[in-house]
Scaffold this motif. Structure first.
Motif, mmCIF file in Angstrom:
data_model
loop_
_atom_site.group_PDB
_atom_site.id
_atom_site.type_symbol
_atom_site.label_atom_id
_atom_site.label_comp_id
_atom_site.label_asym_id
_atom_site.label_seq_id
_atom_site.Cartn_x
_atom_site.Cartn_y
_atom_site.Cartn_z
ATOM 1 N N SER A 75 13.277 -10.051 18.040
ATOM 2 C CA SER A 75 14.503 -9.918 17.239
ATOM 3 C C SER A 75 14.387 -8.825 16.196
ATOM 4 O O SER A 75 15.356 -8.090 15.946
ATOM 5 N N SER A 76 13.232 -8.710 15.553
ATOM 6 C CA SER A 76 13.055 -7.696 14.515
ATOM 7 C C SER A 76 11.589 -7.288 14.451
ATOM 8 O O SER A 76 10.687 -8.102 14.669
ATOM 9 N N LEU A 77 11.390 -6.010 14.148
ATOM 10 C CA LEU A 77 10.051 -5.430 14.050
ATOM 11 C C LEU A 77 9.927 -4.737 12.709
ATOM 12 O O LEU A 77 10.656 -3.794 12.413
ATOM 13 N N ARG A 78 9.005 -5.226 11.889
ATOM 14 C CA ARG A 78 8.781 -4.657 10.554
ATOM 15 C C ARG A 78 7.462 -3.900 10.578
ATOM 16 O O ARG A 78 6.409 -4.460 10.879
ATOM 17 N N LEU A 79 7.526 -2.613 10.268
ATOM 18 C CA LEU A 79 6.380 -1.729 10.406
ATOM 19 C C LEU A 79 5.843 -1.293 9.047
ATOM 20 O O LEU A 79 6.607 -1.092 8.098
ATOM 21 N N ALA A 80 4.525 -1.146 8.988
ATOM 22 C CA ALA A 80 3.862 -0.666 7.773
ATOM 23 C C ALA A 80 2.827 0.372 8.181
ATOM 24 O O ALA A 80 1.830 0.032 8.821
ATOM 25 N N PHE A 81 3.087 1.637 7.822
ATOM 26 C CA PHE A 81 2.145 2.716 8.126
ATOM 27 C C PHE A 81 1.426 3.088 6.833
ATOM 28 O O PHE A 81 2.014 3.672 5.929
ATOM 29 N N SER A 82 0.169 2.754 6.761
ATOM 30 C CA SER A 82 -0.546 2.850 5.486
ATOM 31 C C SER A 82 -0.807 4.283 5.041
ATOM 32 O O SER A 82 -0.948 4.533 3.844
ATOM 33 N N ARG A 83 -0.885 5.237 5.973
ATOM 34 C CA ARG A 83 -1.226 6.616 5.590
ATOM 35 C C ARG A 83 -0.109 7.607 5.908
ATOM 36 O O ARG A 83 -0.336 8.815 5.857
ATOM 37 N N ALA A 84 1.070 7.147 6.213
ATOM 38 C CA ALA A 84 2.159 8.052 6.588
ATOM 39 C C ALA A 84 2.911 8.592 5.380
ATOM 40 O O ALA A 84 3.788 9.445 5.529
ATOM 41 N N GLN A 85 2.572 8.103 4.203
ATOM 42 C CA GLN A 85 3.225 8.540 2.980
ATOM 43 C C GLN A 85 2.206 8.484 1.840
ATOM 44 O O GLN A 85 1.085 8.041 2.029
ATOM 45 N N ALA A 86 2.616 8.965 0.684
ATOM 46 C CA ALA A 86 1.676 9.042 -0.441
ATOM 47 C C ALA A 86 1.180 7.661 -0.865
ATOM 48 O O ALA A 86 -0.008 7.460 -1.138
ATOM 49 N N GLU A 87 2.092 6.699 -0.912
ATOM 50 C CA GLU A 87 1.722 5.348 -1.336
ATOM 51 C C GLU A 87 1.372 4.495 -0.114
ATOM 52 O O GLU A 87 2.127 4.443 0.853
ATOM 53 N N LYS A 88 0.226 3.847 -0.160
ATOM 54 C CA LYS A 88 -0.211 3.018 0.962
ATOM 55 C C LYS A 88 0.672 1.780 1.086
ATOM 56 O O LYS A 88 0.952 1.111 0.098
ATOM 57 N N VAL A 89 1.091 1.511 2.307
ATOM 58 C CA VAL A 89 1.939 0.352 2.589
ATOM 59 C C VAL A 89 1.285 -0.468 3.689
ATOM 60 O O VAL A 89 0.940 0.072 4.746
ATOM 61 N N TYR A 90 1.140 -1.769 3.430
ATOM 62 C CA TYR A 90 0.515 -2.665 4.391
ATOM 63 C C TYR A 90 1.497 -3.781 4.760
ATOM 64 O O TYR A 90 2.533 -3.958 4.116
ATOM 65 N N VAL A 91 1.131 -4.546 5.790
ATOM 66 C CA VAL A 91 2.037 -5.600 6.261
ATOM 67 C C VAL A 91 2.320 -6.623 5.168
ATOM 68 O O VAL A 91 3.430 -7.180 5.096
ATOM 69 N N GLN A 92 1.345 -6.886 4.298
ATOM 70 C CA GLN A 92 1.583 -7.859 3.230
ATOM 71 C C GLN A 92 2.689 -7.395 2.276
ATOM 72 O O GLN A 92 3.412 -8.211 1.705
ATOM 73 N N HIS A 93 2.845 -6.069 2.139
ATOM 74 C CA HIS A 93 3.935 -5.544 1.325
ATOM 75 C C HIS A 93 5.280 -5.800 1.996
ATOM 76 O O HIS A 93 6.264 -6.150 1.317
ATOM 77 N N ARG A 94 5.342 -5.645 3.307
ATOM 78 C CA ARG A 94 6.587 -5.917 4.030
ATOM 79 C C ARG A 94 6.944 -7.407 3.960
ATOM 80 O O ARG A 94 8.120 -7.773 3.823
ATOM 81 N N VAL A 95 5.930 -8.256 4.044
ATOM 82 C CA VAL A 95 6.176 -9.693 3.919
ATOM 83 C C VAL A 95 6.751 -10.005 2.539
ATOM 84 O O VAL A 95 7.710 -10.787 2.406
ATOM 85 N N ALA A 96 6.197 -9.385 1.509
ATOM 86 C CA ALA A 96 6.699 -9.614 0.150
ATOM 87 C C ALA A 96 8.136 -9.119 0.010
ATOM 88 O O ALA A 96 8.960 -9.759 -0.663
ATOM 89 N N GLU A 97 8.458 -7.989 0.643
ATOM 90 C CA GLU A 97 9.824 -7.458 0.581
ATOM 91 C C GLU A 97 10.827 -8.402 1.236
ATOM 92 O O GLU A 97 11.988 -8.458 0.825
ATOM 93 N N ASP A 98 10.379 -9.142 2.241
ATOM 94 C CA ASP A 98 11.277 -10.017 3.002
ATOM 95 C C ASP A 98 11.221 -11.461 2.519
ATOM 96 O O ASP A 98 11.547 -12.387 3.272
#
Length: 322
Positions: free
Chosen positions: A235-258
């Motif tokens: 139904s939905s795919l939430r992606l976290a690319f840790s090195r694709a931008q200046a600030e590191k983003v991980y799956v735990q950050h996406r979980v917190a956002e949702d």
């Protein structure tokens, strides 16, 4: 061997009968960092006094720092020590008593018999990287490198299957929340292949959180996940690319956002599955607990008890490694 306490026979260190080749190939870990008991045994079997003295020093309290660097940090095992201390010729039986045993390597199956009845898929990271603090030396995984390079087509390997705690809920309307960065996506690929083989999308929402360094570098199963989205299996795919931008983003950050969405799913009997590194798992559970506290109007203590209840009822399952 006899036990000093009760005289009962102790089990042999290896299955018997066992050939030398079988022992070294299947039961002894030749590359595991050598314990001090092994160093002391090797010291007693050295023909050169200088080599024996060096090994005794490494195994002594005075040589602790050198042991941690030479053996621990550099990862020296039995095979390498026997090459470096060439005068050492230990007794075979004594060596088997103290040599590190080869532990099994556990990999999560990333396929489903519903879609792949005659094959089992694995999702494995090949461990071949510089050692921390000893960049001139390479750390290589015993099993992953064998799977990746040493096994020719149609070769055999010693494997076994053990039951997994990851099972789909019986209620098709229960939402699924899957968190699996990197090779942690393995069980969720299996889930999706099983759901896809059913032919009709699941009633409950199916969400996957996947993370990697960069979408062009290590986005595992990208096309397959896109196909599951298009088919409605996912139904939905939430992606976290840790090195694709200046600030590191991980799956735990996406979980917190949702947080608000996930709380609503938990209210609909959602089942949450987490697979991957221990630190990631801890952070994801922390983000879920914060979501429960914030959007469920609970105190920190009550939210913690809520999470524990999910775990006790099998609605929050984790498969983690360090």
């Amino acid at each position: 061997l006899a036990s000093a306490a009760g005289g009962a026979a102790s089990p042999p260190p290896l299955p018997t009968p066992c050939s030398v080749e079988q022992a070294l190939r299947y039961h002894v870990d030749l590359r595991a960092p050598a314990p001090k008991t092994l160093l002391r045994l090797l010291a007693e079997a050295c023909g050169k006094p200088t080599e024996a003295q060096r090994l005794r020093h490494l195994a002594s309290p005075a040589g602790k720092a050198e042991y941690l660097a030479y053996v621990g940090r550099d990862g020296r095992g039995l095979a390498e020590l026997l090459r470096e201390f060439a005068s050492c010729s230990p007794r075979w039986a004594a060596l088997l008593e103290v040599a590190p045993k080869l532990a099994p390597r556990y990999y999560t199956i990333s396929s489903s018999p519903a879609s792949d009845p005659e094959h089992i898929h694995l999702t494995v990271k090949v461990l071949r990287e510089p050692r921390r603090g000893a960049e001139g030396r390479t750390k290589e995984g015993v099993c992953s490198t064998q799977l990746a390079a040493a096994l020719p087509p149609a070769a055999t390997a010693c494997v076994f299957v053990r039951a997994s705690a990851f099972v789909l809920p019986e209620d098709p309307s229960a939402p699924l929340v899957m968190v699996g960065p990197g090779t942690g996506v393995a069980p969720f690929r299996a889930f999706l292949r099983q759901l896809g083989a059913a032919g009709t999308p699941r009633v409950g929402h199916v969400r996957l959180y996947f993370g990697c360094r960069r979408p062009t570098e290590d986005y595992l199963y990208q096309d397959e996940l896109a196909a599951h989205l298009a088919a409605g299996t996912l139904s939905s795919l939430r992606l976290a690319f840790s090195r694709a931008q200046a600030e590191k983003v991980y799956v735990q950050h996406r979980v917190a956002e949702d947080a608000e969405e996930l709380w609503a799913m938990l209210q609909r009997d959602a089942h949450v599955y987490i697979c991957g590194g221990t630190a990631m798992g801890r952070d994801v559970v922390g983000a879920l607990q914060a979501a429960v506290a914030t959007h469920g109007g609970m105190s920190a203590t009550a939210a913690e008890e809520y999470i524990k209840d999910l775990q006790a009822r099998g609605r929050l399952m984790q498969e983690l490694w360090s």
